[in-house]
Design a protein around this motif. Structure first.
Motif, PDB file in Angstrom:
ATOM      1  N   GLY A  79       5.419  16.239 -45.533  1.00  0.00           N
ATOM      2  CA  GLY A  79       5.921  17.341 -44.723  1.00  0.00           C
ATOM      3  C   GLY A  79       6.135  18.546 -45.634  1.00  0.00           C
ATOM      4  O   GLY A  79       6.262  18.397 -46.857  1.00  0.00           O
ATOM      5  N   ASP A 127      11.825   4.968 -50.730  1.00  0.00           N
ATOM      6  CA  ASP A 127      12.338   5.611 -51.944  1.00  0.00           C
ATOM      7  C   ASP A 127      13.810   5.191 -52.065  1.00  0.00           C
ATOM      8  O   ASP A 127      14.661   5.724 -51.362  1.00  0.00           O
ATOM      9  CB  ASP A 127      12.204   7.132 -51.714  1.00  0.00           C
ATOM     10  CG  ASP A 127      12.512   7.959 -52.929  1.00  0.00           C
ATOM     11  OD1 ASP A 127      12.901   7.400 -53.964  1.00  0.00           O
ATOM     12  OD2 ASP A 127      12.360   9.204 -52.823  1.00  0.00           O
ATOM     13  N   ASP A 180       8.606  20.169 -46.285  1.00  0.00           N
ATOM     14  CA  ASP A 180       9.876  20.140 -47.018  1.00  0.00           C
ATOM     15  C   ASP A 180       9.726  19.692 -48.460  1.00  0.00           C
ATOM     16  O   ASP A 180      10.541  20.047 -49.307  1.00  0.00           O
ATOM     17  CB  ASP A 180      10.873  19.207 -46.301  1.00  0.00           C
ATOM     18  CG  ASP A 180      10.308  17.803 -46.060  1.00  0.00           C
ATOM     19  OD1 ASP A 180       9.102  17.677 -45.836  1.00  0.00           O
ATOM     20  OD2 ASP A 180      11.101  16.834 -46.097  1.00  0.00           O
ATOM     21  N   ILE A 225       7.229   8.291 -49.518  1.00  0.00           N
ATOM     22  CA  ILE A 225       8.047   7.083 -49.375  1.00  0.00           C
ATOM     23  C   ILE A 225       9.404   7.576 -48.882  1.00  0.00           C
ATOM     24  O   ILE A 225      10.015   8.460 -49.461  1.00  0.00           O
ATOM     25  CB  ILE A 225       8.125   6.269 -50.681  1.00  0.00           C
ATOM     26  CG1 ILE A 225       8.391   7.146 -51.899  1.00  0.00           C
ATOM     27  CG2 ILE A 225       6.829   5.482 -50.870  1.00  0.00           C
ATOM     28  CD1 ILE A 225       8.692   6.361 -53.158  1.00  0.00           C
ATOM     29  N   HIS A 277      12.814   8.001 -37.823  1.00  0.00           N
ATOM     30  CA  HIS A 277      12.734   8.749 -36.569  1.00  0.00           C
ATOM     31  C   HIS A 277      11.331   9.325 -36.379  1.00  0.00           C
ATOM     32  O   HIS A 277      10.431   9.063 -37.180  1.00  0.00           O
ATOM     33  CB  HIS A 277      13.844   9.805 -36.479  1.00  0.00           C
ATOM     34  CG  HIS A 277      13.798  10.888 -37.521  1.00  0.00           C
ATOM     35  ND1 HIS A 277      12.717  11.717 -37.698  1.00  0.00           N
ATOM     36  CD2 HIS A 277      14.714  11.284 -38.444  1.00  0.00           C
ATOM     37  CE1 HIS A 277      12.967  12.583 -38.660  1.00  0.00           C
ATOM     38  NE2 HIS A 277      14.169  12.336 -39.159  1.00  0.00           N
ATOM     39  N   TYR A 318      13.378   7.823 -47.533  1.00  0.00           N
ATOM     40  CA  TYR A 318      14.693   7.350 -47.947  1.00  0.00           C
ATOM     41  C   TYR A 318      15.200   6.362 -46.904  1.00  0.00           C
ATOM     42  O   TYR A 318      15.380   6.744 -45.735  1.00  0.00           O
ATOM     43  CB  TYR A 318      15.684   8.517 -48.021  1.00  0.00           C
ATOM     44  CG  TYR A 318      15.396   9.508 -49.121  1.00  0.00           C
ATOM     45  CD1 TYR A 318      15.356   9.102 -50.459  1.00  0.00           C
ATOM     46  CD2 TYR A 318      15.207  10.862 -48.836  1.00  0.00           C
ATOM     47  CE1 TYR A 318      15.118  10.030 -51.477  1.00  0.00           C
ATOM     48  CE2 TYR A 318      14.962  11.787 -49.852  1.00  0.00           C
ATOM     49  CZ  TYR A 318      14.913  11.362 -51.163  1.00  0.00           C
ATOM     50  OH  TYR A 318      14.679  12.259 -52.147  1.00  0.00           O
ATOM     51  N   THR A 351       4.154  11.373 -39.795  1.00  0.00           N
ATOM     52  CA  THR A 351       3.321  11.327 -41.008  1.00  0.00           C
ATOM     53  C   THR A 351       2.630   9.971 -41.135  1.00  0.00           C
ATOM     54  O   THR A 351       1.464   9.885 -41.533  1.00  0.00           O
ATOM     55  CB  THR A 351       4.182  11.562 -42.261  1.00  0.00           C
ATOM     56  OG1 THR A 351       5.155  12.566 -41.982  1.00  0.00           O
ATOM     57  CG2 THR A 351       3.332  12.007 -43.432  1.00  0.00           C
ATOM     58  N   HIS A 379       2.147  18.996 -43.845  1.00  0.00           N
ATOM     59  CA  HIS A 379       2.136  19.314 -42.415  1.00  0.00           C
ATOM     60  C   HIS A 379       3.427  20.009 -42.005  1.00  0.00           C
ATOM     61  O   HIS A 379       4.370  20.131 -42.789  1.00  0.00           O
ATOM     62  CB  HIS A 379       1.885  18.057 -41.581  1.00  0.00           C
ATOM     63  CG  HIS A 379       2.958  17.011 -41.675  1.00  0.00           C
ATOM     64  ND1 HIS A 379       4.214  17.196 -41.177  1.00  0.00           N
ATOM     65  CD2 HIS A 379       2.941  15.766 -42.218  1.00  0.00           C
ATOM     66  CE1 HIS A 379       4.934  16.119 -41.394  1.00  0.00           C
ATOM     67  NE2 HIS A 379       4.193  15.232 -42.045  1.00  0.00           N
ATOM     68  N   TRP A 405       8.466  18.969 -36.883  1.00  0.00           N
ATOM     69  CA  TRP A 405       8.705  18.728 -35.459  1.00  0.00           C
ATOM     70  C   TRP A 405      10.134  19.095 -35.118  1.00  0.00           C
ATOM     71  O   TRP A 405      11.068  18.708 -35.821  1.00  0.00           O
ATOM     72  CB  TRP A 405       8.487  17.259 -35.102  1.00  0.00           C
ATOM     73  CG  TRP A 405       7.040  16.923 -34.981  1.00  0.00           C
ATOM     74  CD1 TRP A 405       6.242  16.419 -35.964  1.00  0.00           C
ATOM     75  CD2 TRP A 405       6.217  17.093 -33.826  1.00  0.00           C
ATOM     76  NE1 TRP A 405       4.959  16.264 -35.491  1.00  0.00           N
ATOM     77  CE2 TRP A 405       4.921  16.661 -34.178  1.00  0.00           C
ATOM     78  CE3 TRP A 405       6.434  17.557 -32.526  1.00  0.00           C
ATOM     79  CZ2 TRP A 405       3.857  16.693 -33.281  1.00  0.00           C
ATOM     80  CZ3 TRP A 405       5.371  17.585 -31.633  1.00  0.00           C
ATOM     81  CH2 TRP A 405       4.097  17.158 -32.013  1.00  0.00           C
TER      82      TRP A 405
HETATM   83  O1  ME8 Z   1      11.697  13.334 -48.748  1.00  0.00           O
HETATM   84  N1  ME8 Z   1       8.962  16.761 -38.718  1.00  0.00           N
HETATM   85  O2  ME8 Z   1      12.042  11.215 -47.889  1.00  0.00           O
HETATM   86  P1  ME8 Z   1      12.515  11.519 -46.398  1.00  0.00           P
HETATM   87  C1  ME8 Z   1       7.904  16.298 -39.388  1.00  0.00           C
HETATM   88  N2  ME8 Z   1      11.978  10.196 -50.309  1.00  0.00           N
HETATM   89  N3  ME8 Z   1       7.981  15.422 -40.400  1.00  0.00           N
HETATM   90  C2  ME8 Z   1       9.182  14.962 -40.754  1.00  0.00           C
HETATM   91  C3  ME8 Z   1      10.358  15.403 -40.085  1.00  0.00           C
HETATM   92  C4  ME8 Z   1      10.207  16.342 -39.023  1.00  0.00           C
HETATM   93  N4  ME8 Z   1      11.232  16.808 -38.334  1.00  0.00           N
HETATM   94  N5  ME8 Z   1      11.406  14.777 -40.651  1.00  0.00           N
HETATM   95  C5  ME8 Z   1      10.904  13.965 -41.635  1.00  0.00           C
HETATM   96  C6  ME8 Z   1      11.776  12.127 -48.881  1.00  0.00           C
HETATM   97  N6  ME8 Z   1       9.556  14.070 -41.699  1.00  0.00           N
HETATM   98  C7  ME8 Z   1      11.433  11.489 -50.216  1.00  0.00           C
HETATM   99  C8  ME8 Z   1       9.915  11.486 -50.386  1.00  0.00           C
HETATM  100  S1  ME8 Z   1       7.693  10.946 -51.769  1.00  0.00           S
HETATM  101  C9  ME8 Z   1       7.302  10.583 -53.348  1.00  0.00           C
HETATM  102  C10 ME8 Z   1       9.437  10.955 -51.708  1.00  0.00           C
HETATM  103  C11 ME8 Z   1       8.661  13.332 -42.616  1.00  0.00           C
HETATM  104  O3  ME8 Z   1      12.990  10.219 -45.857  1.00  0.00           O
HETATM  105  C12 ME8 Z   1       7.824  14.271 -43.474  1.00  0.00           C
HETATM  106  O4  ME8 Z   1       6.703  13.566 -43.941  1.00  0.00           O
HETATM  107  O5  ME8 Z   1      13.434  12.671 -46.369  1.00  0.00           O
HETATM  108  C13 ME8 Z   1       8.756  14.536 -44.629  1.00  0.00           C
HETATM  109  O6  ME8 Z   1       8.085  15.029 -45.778  1.00  0.00           O
HETATM  110  C14 ME8 Z   1       9.323  13.150 -44.850  1.00  0.00           C
HETATM  111  O7  ME8 Z   1       9.459  12.599 -43.528  1.00  0.00           O
HETATM  112  C15 ME8 Z   1      10.653  13.165 -45.599  1.00  0.00           C
HETATM  113  O8  ME8 Z   1      11.170  11.871 -45.633  1.00  0.00           O
END
Ligand code: ME8
Length: 501
Positions: free
Chosen positions: A287, A80, A289, A39, A47, A41, A53, A316, A319
């Motif tokens: 991801g 989130d 991270d 979920i 983006h 933020y 994902t 995964h 990017w």
């Molecule tokens: O971490 N390449 O939210 P978030 C590939 N709220 N995937 C990417 C990316 C990139 N450069 N940038 C973002 C959070 N993503 C928490 C998650 S879950 C219970 C809570 C994707 O908005 C990838 O799936 O920071 C990454 O894990 C997610 O966006 C992070 O989104």
């Protein structure tokens, strides 16, 4: 409607016996699929990374719809919304957090709609049913002795919403964001994470597929072996979060709140039937991270709460954009509208799934997307469809045995799909498209006017459209409609070539 057709085709045209064998192998309990995305933020518009994902989740959801039927698949995504990061972003815009996120949610929903992403639920952590679940679980975990009061002293990065120790820092900054890090000292409730170290190691050992890909699994195991400290799961220096039911001066740590979206998303407390149908999740897509939160905290929280564990966490890769980290401040960011504007929705979806193996890092460039759009979608798929439709419009078809389809490696494709090897799935499908194009060259149906050949090609194209449906749904539905019609016509061009590719 088209999906219905596809579903029918999937059973009917797939090489008969193999399918029966396969379907016998799938036990009744497994005939459902539950896929989730993180979920996100909602502190900004989504983006390409978020889109990635979510597109992959849509592809997986559609593939499993073909296998198990639409009603047996659940796809969850959402936002989130609590925590310091959102509170700060709202403050910058002079808004209250809820007001701030309420304005961003339609931007996420719109982006997913434009990308033809069809989820079953969009969960927000401010949804009442989710808040109820988090409170109930907190109380349960507190009652069973896994939460105790203490004081947290250490570092916290709001960008990551994560705790760090001194040795994690790089020159006093967050190792991920490279920004100055906040030092915290406040009363806090702790979760007995240390108690779960052995249980987690046992879980990874007994379920070698719990974390994918394998090299990331090994990283997690090595880190867990180094030891787990108890985790601060509450904050009392700000207010934007879910209050602890046993102490309303504290709010839940945003990750304790967020992770439980995966159970509240399928109505953990409110709809027993739905929950039991879909839980445990078949795969949490994330991801790399946020692997630690999902592979360590999440199963530990679930073990403590007495809820069964998800089957798989797939982390995964990352990017980059023209070989640089995606970053808004440096203008290295591509949002969903910009992504779609390059070559259309289906080409964007296709590129992201085809260009890099799922799990690996990938580099995005407009040039590479246009090249694939021109060479693969326009030249190979588009040409096949338009040539065959044109020939059938002129000559008609004569029903016969479809020998051509035997060149399609359907069992291999199915295995690759279920192993999350989407680039290879597309490779196989396009290898068959090449076979079909060569078949036309060789048989020259326009000279010999053999309408049996055209029947084989028509049936093969319908099968191709069906297998491509998870990836390029709009185009696949167009092809299916065109080739299922009583009178097949040449029709519109599916992919117009883009210059300077
Ligand atoms: O971490 N390449 O939210 P978030 C590939 N709220 N995937 C990417 C990316 C990139 N450069 N940038 C973002 C959070 N993503 C928490 C998650 S879950 C219970 C809570 C994707 O908005 C990838 O799936 O920071 C990454 O894990 C997610 O966006 C992070 O989104």
């Amino acid at each position: 409607m088209a999906a219905q057709n596809l579903k029918k085709n999937f059973g009917a045209t797939k090489s008969g016996r193999a399918y029966t064998r396969q379907s016998n192998r799938i036990s009744l309990a497994k005939r459902k699929f539950y896929v989730t995305t993180p979920i996100y933020y909602p502190n900004d518009i989504p983006h390409i990374g978020h889109a990635y994902t979510t597109i992959v989740a849509d592809v997986i959801s559609r593939w499993n719809q073909l296998k198990f039927g639409k009603e047996n698949v659940f796809f969850l995504t959402g936002t989130d919304e609590h925590g310091k990061k959102i509170e700060q972003a709202a403050k910058k815009k002079d808004k209250r957090p809820k007001e701030f996120v309420d304005e961003l949610i339609p931007k996420f929903k719109n982006a997913w709609q434009k990308l033809n992403i069809k989820y079953n639920r969009f969960i927000r952590t401010t949804d009442k049913d989710h808040e109820k679940v988090v409170k109930e679980i907190l109380q349960r975990v507190y009652d069973n002795g896994d939460i105790y009061k203490g004081e947290y002293e250490g570092f916290y990065c709001t960008g990551c919403e994560a705790y760090y120790t001194e040795k994690d820092l790089v020159d006093g900054c967050c190792p991920i964001h490279k920004t100055k890090i906040e030092k915290l000292k406040e009363p806090s409730y702790f979760f007995r994470l240390s108690k779960y170290q052995d249980k987690l190691l046992k879980l990874y050992k007994e379920n070698p597929d719990f974390i994918s890909p394998q090299h990331r699994r090994k990283e997690v195991i090595n880190r867990v072996k180094e030891g787990l400290k108890d985790l601060s799961i509450s904050r009392n220096s700000f207010k934007w979060g879910i209050q602890l039911p046993f102490d309303n001066t504290h709010i839940a740590y945003v990750w304790f709140d967020a992770l439980f979206n995966y159970v509240s998303g399928v109505k953990y407390l409110d709809d027993k039937k739905l929950f039991e149908k879909f839980w445990p999740a078949d795969v949490h897509l994330i991801g790399k991270d946020i692997l630690w939160f999902h592979a360590v905290y999440w199963p530990a929280f679930l073990l403590s709460a007495g809820i069964s564990l998800p089957k798989k966490i797939f982390a995964h890769g990352w990017w980059t954009f023209d070989k640089e980290k995606i970053s808004k401040s440096r203008g290295k960011v591509i949002n969903v509208d910009e992504l779609i504007a390059i070559a259309g929705v289906d080409s964007a979806r296709y590129f992201l799934l085809r260009a890099t193996p799922f799990g690996d890092d990938g580099d995005f460039s407009e040039k590479a997307l246009i090249e694939r759009h021109n060479n693969e979608l326009a030249n190979k798929l588009g040409n096949l469809v338009s040539r065959v439709a044109g020939l059938i419009e002129k000559n008609g078809v004569t029903k016969c045995e479809n020998k051509l389809i035997k060149k399609l490696k359907i069992n291999k494709i199915e295995t690759l799909f279920d192993n999350y090897e989407f680039d290879k799935v597309l490779n196989e499908i396009f290898a068959f498209i090449d076979v079909c194009n060569e078949y036309i060259q060789k048989k020259k149906p326009w000279e010999i006017k053999d309408t049996k050949i055209l029947y084989e090609l028509k049936e093969s194209i319908l099968k191709i459209a069906q297998l491509l449906w998870p990836f390029i749904p709009e185009t696949s539905e167009k092809i299916t409609k065109q080739f299922s019609a009583e009178k097949i016509k040449k029709g519109e061009i599916l992919f117009r070539k883009i210059e300077n590719g």
